[in-house]
Design an enzyme around this catalytic site. Structure first.
Site, PDB file in Angstrom:
ATOM      1  N   ASP A  16       0.831  -1.212   0.000  1.00 19.36           N
ATOM      2  CA  ASP A  16       0.000   0.000   0.000  1.00 19.36           C
ATOM      3  C   ASP A  16       0.865   1.261   0.000  1.00 19.36           C
ATOM      4  OD1 ASP A  16      -2.305   1.491   0.013  1.00 19.36           O
ATOM      5  OD2 ASP A  16      -2.758   1.209   2.134  1.00 19.36           O
ATOM      6  N   ASN A  64     -10.365  -3.365  -6.108  1.00 22.29           N
ATOM      7  CA  ASN A  64      -9.509  -2.457  -6.899  1.00 22.29           C
ATOM      8  C   ASN A  64     -10.020  -2.266  -8.329  1.00 22.29           C
ATOM      9  OD1 ASN A  64      -6.318  -3.395  -5.350  1.00 22.29           O
ATOM     10  ND2 ASN A  64      -7.717  -1.731  -4.862  1.00 22.29           N
TER      11      ASN A  64
HETATM   12  C1  FPP Z   1      -1.608  -0.134  -3.459  1.00 28.33           C
HETATM   13  O1  FPP Z   1      -1.060   1.168  -3.363  1.00 28.33           O
HETATM   14  C2  FPP Z   1      -0.918  -0.884  -4.499  1.00 28.33           C
HETATM   15  C3  FPP Z   1      -1.507  -1.497  -5.572  1.00 28.33           C
HETATM   16  C4  FPP Z   1      -2.961  -1.522  -5.810  1.00 28.33           C
HETATM   17  C5  FPP Z   1      -0.690  -2.158  -6.618  1.00 28.33           C
HETATM   18  C6  FPP Z   1       0.476  -2.947  -6.116  1.00 28.33           C
HETATM   19  C7  FPP Z   1       1.235  -3.461  -7.259  1.00 28.33           C
HETATM   20  C8  FPP Z   1       2.569  -3.529  -7.356  1.00 28.33           C
HETATM   21  C9  FPP Z   1       3.515  -3.136  -6.320  1.00 28.33           C
HETATM   22  C10 FPP Z   1       3.167  -4.071  -8.575  1.00 28.33           C
HETATM   23  C11 FPP Z   1       3.372  -5.542  -8.393  1.00 28.33           C
HETATM   24  C12 FPP Z   1       3.813  -6.168  -9.626  1.00 28.33           C
HETATM   25  C13 FPP Z   1       3.708  -7.487  -9.915  1.00 28.33           C
HETATM   26  C14 FPP Z   1       4.234  -7.994 -11.181  1.00 28.33           C
HETATM   27  C15 FPP Z   1       3.036  -8.426  -8.990  1.00 28.33           C
HETATM   28  P1  FPP Z   1      -1.885   2.374  -3.944  1.00 28.33           P
HETATM   29  O2  FPP Z   1      -1.411   2.649  -5.306  1.00 28.33           O
HETATM   30  O3  FPP Z   1      -3.327   2.113  -3.746  1.00 28.33           O
HETATM   31  O4  FPP Z   1      -1.385   3.531  -3.044  1.00 28.33           O
HETATM   32  P2  FPP Z   1      -2.262   4.726  -2.481  1.00 28.33           P
HETATM   33  O5  FPP Z   1      -3.154   4.119  -1.449  1.00 28.33           O
HETATM   34  O6  FPP Z   1      -1.211   5.619  -1.920  1.00 28.33           O
HETATM   35  O7  FPP Z   1      -3.003   5.352  -3.610  1.00 28.33           O
END
Ligand code: FPP
Length: 237
Positions: A16, A64
């Site tokens: 996150d 999501n």
């Molecule tokens: C949550 O942070 C993160 C996600 C929804 C995506 C996570 C994905 C990756 C790290 C890439 C992984 C790659 C592979 C190939 C498995 P957010 O973006 O919702 O953060 P925020 O809450 O600050 O908006």
């Protein structure tokens, strides 16, 4: 002499804060996800070096899909591209890749890469990485319930014989219980992550956005775990 660190058997990470990290740096959300991927890869290698056996990663919840279409597409393309390009390294590192979540709503392209990864890495004996994609803990419990009910109807299992083993073996993956759940970014929520497997897990909520969650910070989280007194409902030791 330094005391030896005790690794949890199964760690879950709720990835996150990619978006907020990017915003802070004046970057786009996509760049945040790319940085998150880079960090995730290094963290997986480090976790295996520390002797971790099972790592579950919550990278895309069923919910999501409610995000804007461009971000969802970016993430789906990133997953399929990286499962393809990182395949050889996964094999060289002897890691076993598995997936939890519903296949519906995922594109043929990503399903193909997920299936190749699962099939080719199935006999690897290193750390097991369980990617939770299009995953929801309540839906996992619902799907498990339906599978068991169907087997009862088909006469394959008797109601009286249903026990905790039956439940584990009908979840998306038959994994050991989670020992430790780390959620980066400072949010204090489980957000539907592995609800059944989390029953006795310890929690850690570092106030760091995921791309900035360094190996050192991960190690500090393990040190914190070593100071926890796990009683599983029993008496204090
Ligand atoms: C949550 O942070 C993160 C996600 C929804 C995506 C996570 C994905 C990756 C790290 C890439 C992984 C790659 C592979 C190939 C498995 P957010 O973006 O919702 O953060 P925020 O809450 O600050 O908006």
């Amino acid at each position: 002499m330094e005391k030896e660190i005790r690794m949890p058997n199964h760690i879950g990470i709720i990835v996150d804060g990619n978006g907020r990290w990017a915003e802070e740096q004046g970057l786009s959300r996509s760049q945040g996800h790319l940085a998150g991927f880079k960090r995730l890869k290094e963290l997986c290698i480090y976790a295996q070096e520390l002797g971790l056996k099972y790592l579950s990663l919550y990278v895309f919840s069923t919910e999501n899909f409610k995000r804007n279409k461009i971000e969802v597409k970016f993430l789906m393309d990133l997953f399929s591209e990286k499962f393809h390009s990182e395949f050889q390294e996964v094999m060289d590192l002897n890691m076993k890749i598995i997936f939890s979540g519903r296949r519906e709503s995922l594109s043929k392209k990503i399903l193909k890469e997920m299936d190749i990864m699962t099939e080719k890495s199935k006999n690897n004996t290193g750390m097991v990485i369980n990617f939770c994609i299009n995953y929801g803990g309540q839906l996992e419990i619902l799907d498990m319930t339906k599978k068991i009910c169907q087997e009862v109807v088909d006469g394959k299992i008797k109601i009286d014989s249903i026990d905790l083993e039956t439940i584990s073996s009908h979840l998306y993956q038959d994994l050991p219980m989670l020992d430790y759940i780390i959620r980066t970014s400072g949010e204090l929520r489980l957000s539907n992550f592995m609800l059944y497997q989390a029953s006795y897990a310890e929690f850690c909520f570092p106030k760091t956005y995921f791309p900035a969650f360094t190996n050192e910070k991960f190690y500090q989280a393990i040190v914190e775990y070593n100071n926890r007194n796990r009683r599983f409902g029993g008496n204090a030791s």
